[in-house]
Design an enzyme around this catalytic site. Structure first.
Site, PDB file in Angstrom:
ATOM      1  N   CYS A  92       0.849  -1.204   0.000  1.00  0.00           N
ATOM      2  CA  CYS A  92       0.000   0.000   0.000  1.00  0.00           C
ATOM      3  C   CYS A  92       0.879   1.247   0.000  1.00  0.00           C
ATOM      4  O   CYS A  92       0.649   2.212  -0.738  1.00  0.00           O
ATOM      5  CB  CYS A  92      -0.910   0.044   1.226  1.00  0.00           C
ATOM      6  SG  CYS A  92      -1.957  -1.396   1.443  1.00  0.00           S
ATOM      7  N   GLN A  93       1.897   1.214   0.852  1.00  0.00           N
ATOM      8  CA  GLN A  93       2.824   2.349   0.949  1.00  0.00           C
ATOM      9  C   GLN A  93       3.508   2.568  -0.400  1.00  0.00           C
ATOM     10  O   GLN A  93       3.680   3.695  -0.855  1.00  0.00           O
ATOM     11  CB  GLN A  93       3.880   2.077   2.025  1.00  0.00           C
ATOM     12  CG  GLN A  93       3.312   2.027   3.429  1.00  0.00           C
ATOM     13  CD  GLN A  93       4.287   1.412   4.430  1.00  0.00           C
ATOM     14  OE1 GLN A  93       5.465   1.222   4.136  1.00  0.00           O
ATOM     15  NE2 GLN A  93       3.789   1.085   5.614  1.00  0.00           N
TER      16      GLN A  93
END
Lengths: 181, 257
Positions: free
Chosen positions: A80-81
């Site tokens: 996600c990051q």
């Protein structure tokens, strides 16, 4: 029976049985008209209403006519990051053409979410899915999971896992933006 | 439907895993079957691996060519692991051309090699059907039949199960025919015909068919055309001289080695 006769009989069988089955199993009208809601390609995206990080309310049905990317994520999720910068870049460049990103998280800590958003310079709406109700409705088993929704509200692609490459995001968004509402 | 399993901190996508297992087992089966037809199993596996590898590269380049601007803005995306940025048509073309060229350079007998691939092809199709079941893809139309499955908000024909069972039956049939395969390509044609017939039949119960006028399902029309092509090719391939030292065995009760 002669080999040649058998061969021609096969043709008759293929045409009659095959053609007949095709005719008999024509798709019913219901299949050809609007699909019901379900978190699956080809289905209407299930509607939801959630609050943003800033306290506003966003409903998916209000965004009909726009291209929407619903992205389920978590602050502790490394893919996600990794994909957030790409999401932000595509969003910044395409929002004027009717592209929206709705980043939904079920994380309980609002402060963690704020810190994350600040760190990555996120400007698209972050929606708080308290109790993970929407995540369950969208059958999100892991993050990130992304749903590309067209202007008619139909889910066109589902991407399980990540990170999504910037080219993936751009190409899908570009395809959907070109379509007429 | 079971798209994921959680193993500790890792989330494993089951459909993808099943497809990979299917590819591996199909390669193994092709190699073993090739030996029965006196085709080098190693060469068959190498040919398929090259075709897979180059096919994936071709699929990525084909997709990138369609969305050049996106990849110019993000060149590293060329190397991403996202399967959604692979073009299947280019992938198939690239794979087929690679296989063809490999076989040509190694002097592999074309039709005997195609026969060797027949069971592997069906086994892969079986695993693909299982992957569809796990991901909820290729779903069926709503039904009231007792064996319907709950999926996407309705009770539906378990078309993935129909596919899997019929493909398995076709695999058993082709495997048994392999004892008497002449290496003339007709075993491959039978496998292709079986897959086309299965597609023609099962598609009639699908809930996600692409249709043309009057609700006619596109995949069924394509399957019918494939059956007609096989019908046309079969006597021509069978009529050729049998391959020298074909696959006829004294012992017709051959077991898989």
């Amino acid at each position: 029976m002669e080999q040649k006769q058998k061969h021609w009989l096969w043709l008759v069988a293929i045409l009659l049985l095959g053609g007949g089955w095709i005719w008999l199993t024509r798709a019913p009208q219901s299949l050809q008209t609007g699909p019901p809601p379900a978190p699956k390609e080809g289905f209407s995206a299930p509607d939801f209403t959630l609050q943003t990080l800033h306290g506003d309310t966003v409903s998916l049905h209000d965004l009909k006519g726009k291209v929407v990317l619903v992205n389920f994520w978590a602050t502790t999720c490394h893919p996600c990051q990794a994909e957030m910068p790409a999401l932000e870049r595509v969003y910044s460049q395409s929002k004027g053409q009717g592209f929206v990103v709705l980043a939904i998280t079920a994380e309980p800590s609002v402060q963690s979410i704020r810190d994350f958003a600040q760190h990555y310079g996120i400007t698209f709406p972050i929606l708080l899915d308290r109790g993970a109700k929407v995540s369950r409705e969208y059958r999100v088993y892991g993050t990130p999971t992304s749903f590309f929704i067209d202007r008619r509200g139909i889910i066109r692609w589902v991407v399980f896992g990540g990170p999504m490459s910037e080219a993936l995001i751009r190409s899908k968004v570009e395809t959907l933006l070109k379509e007429k509402p | 439907m079971l798209p994921y399993i959680q193993v500790g901190p890792a989330t494993i996508q089951l459909p993808g895993l099943v497809v990979l297992v299917g590819v591996w087992l199909a390669l193994e089966l092709s190699a073993r079957f090739a030996a029965r037809l006196r085709v080098s199993g190693d060469q068959v596996v190498n040919m398929l691996l090259w075709a897979l590898g180059i096919g994936v590269v071709a699929a990525r380049l084909g997709y990138a060519a369609r969305y050049l601007d996106a990849f110019i803005q993000s060149p590293l995306s060329l190397f991403s692991l996202n399967p959604q940025t692979l073009d299947p048509v280019w992938g198939l073309l690239g794979g087929l051309l690679t296989a063809w060229e490999y076989a040509r350079r190694k002097g592999m007998p074309v039709r005997r090699t195609l026969d060797a691939l027949a069971p592997g092809m069906l086994l892969f199709a079986f695993f693909l059907a299982v992957a569809h079941l796990l991901s909820g893809s290729a779903y069926g139309m709503p039904t009231k039949l007792p064996w319907g499955i709950e999926l996407w908000g309705a009770r539906r024909h378990p078309t993935q199960i129909y596919d899997a069972l019929l493909t398995l039956a076709a695999l058993v049939w082709i495997w048994r025919l392999g004892d008497h395969a002449r290496g003339d390509g007709t075993l491959f044609l039978k496998a292709v015909a079986a897959l086309a017939a299965i597609r023609l039949f099962v598609e009639g119960f699908r809930g996600d068919s692409a249709t043309i006028g009057g609700g006619i399902r596109v995949a069924q029309v394509v399957a019918l055309v494939v059956l007609l092509v096989v019908w046309w090719l079969y006597p021509r391939w069978r009529g050729e001289e049998p391959s020298a030292g074909g696959a006829r065995r004294r012992n017709s009760q051959r077991r898989m080695s």
